[in-house]
Design an enzyme around this catalytic site. Sequence first.
Site, PDB file in Angstrom:
ATOM      1  N   LYS A 211     -11.621  21.739 -25.300  1.00  0.00           N
ATOM      2  CA  LYS A 211     -11.584  23.062 -24.670  1.00  0.00           C
ATOM      3  C   LYS A 211     -10.310  23.764 -25.124  1.00  0.00           C
ATOM      4  CE  LYS A 211     -11.647  25.391 -20.197  1.00  0.00           C
ATOM      5  NZ  LYS A 211     -11.674  25.215 -18.733  1.00  0.00           N
ATOM      6  N   LYS A 264     -15.717  24.144 -26.446  1.00  0.00           N
ATOM      7  CA  LYS A 264     -15.646  25.437 -25.761  1.00  0.00           C
ATOM      8  C   LYS A 264     -14.429  26.208 -26.233  1.00  0.00           C
ATOM      9  CE  LYS A 264     -15.247  27.419 -21.131  1.00  0.00           C
ATOM     10  NZ  LYS A 264     -15.032  27.199 -19.707  1.00  0.00           N
TER      11      LYS A 264
HETATM   12 ZN   LIG Z   1      -9.860  25.050 -14.628  1.00  0.00          ZN
END
Ligand SMILES: [Zn+2]
Length: 339
Positions: A211, A264
């Site tokens: 992420k 992501k």
């Molecule tokens: Zn968070």
Amino acid sequence: MSIAGERYGEVGRMGTMTFPASRPRRLRSSETLRSAVRETRLAPSDFIYPMFVCPGESVRKEIGAMPGNYQMSVDEVVRECREVAALGIPGVVLFGLPETKDLVGSGAYADDGIVQRAIRAIKSEVNDLLVIADCCLCEYTSHGHCGQVVDGDVDNDASLPLLGKAALSQARAGADIVAPSDMMDGRIGSIRAVLDNNGFSSVPILSYAAKYASAFYGPFREAAESAPQFGDRRSYQMDPANQREAMREIALDIEEGADMIMVKPALPYLDVIYRAKQEFDLPVAAYQVSGEYSMIVAAAGNGWIDLDKSMVETLTAIKRAGADLILTYFAKTMAKLTA
Ligand SMILES: [Zn+2]
């Protein structure tokens, strides 16, 4: 040897003839033919629909920066989930907007927390829909960070027990999958142990493994009201410049017990999705985030690009790169288009 063979060599790459014997345009002459040889196809089963649950009843408040997406009370969420399931979309991922926030994000692990209530309601009223619980603290902490803040910094190890409590309360509420999105080191192993020790060894973990600290999360912070009140998230989310580090993050999460891994955002990180798919055997999810969605919707709204074509092209690219599942705010629109 033919004239073409003399000019271009008898056999080209991988045994195919070269021009003029070989003409790739022959297979592009009609939509029927193009469809017959298409390598990547999208179906409703590719998508997961993200939703924002808020307090109240009959609440359905459109998110300004994400037209077509809403903060919804539990009753509205259930109604929406029936529609999502009927469209053939296999699952939803839930984010919560609690009544109150505090320093330790208590709302994330309250038995009657907003997401916990939504999970119970969906599981009791909607059949055949996977409920994925986003597991983080940022929507529930007054400072908006994804972990516990100690001396002005997000304390990794102090945050792990809180994330474990959040995952456990989600599993108790009936979540089919828990999805930790905080990016603390060691949280997958820590959450796995808590789930296993409390009778939830069969609940899978979808790890937001790679992420990135992305500018494309902007509209989400309006949607989930989760903007950090000081600093930013670059001390725990990944540097957008790094690809090898993503492989290390994914490998660690798999060692710790992740069942699926996620990259992501999606479109700016197709190389990461591709490499993750090549290097690891677990299912790979990709999250087409709020900013990716809003950019397309805004540009289309101005008449600068075609909404449906841009939506299909970006989602096709994400699947072509290797995503097995795509979390996207376009899930319902795409399901209607591809059904
Ligand atoms: Zn968070």
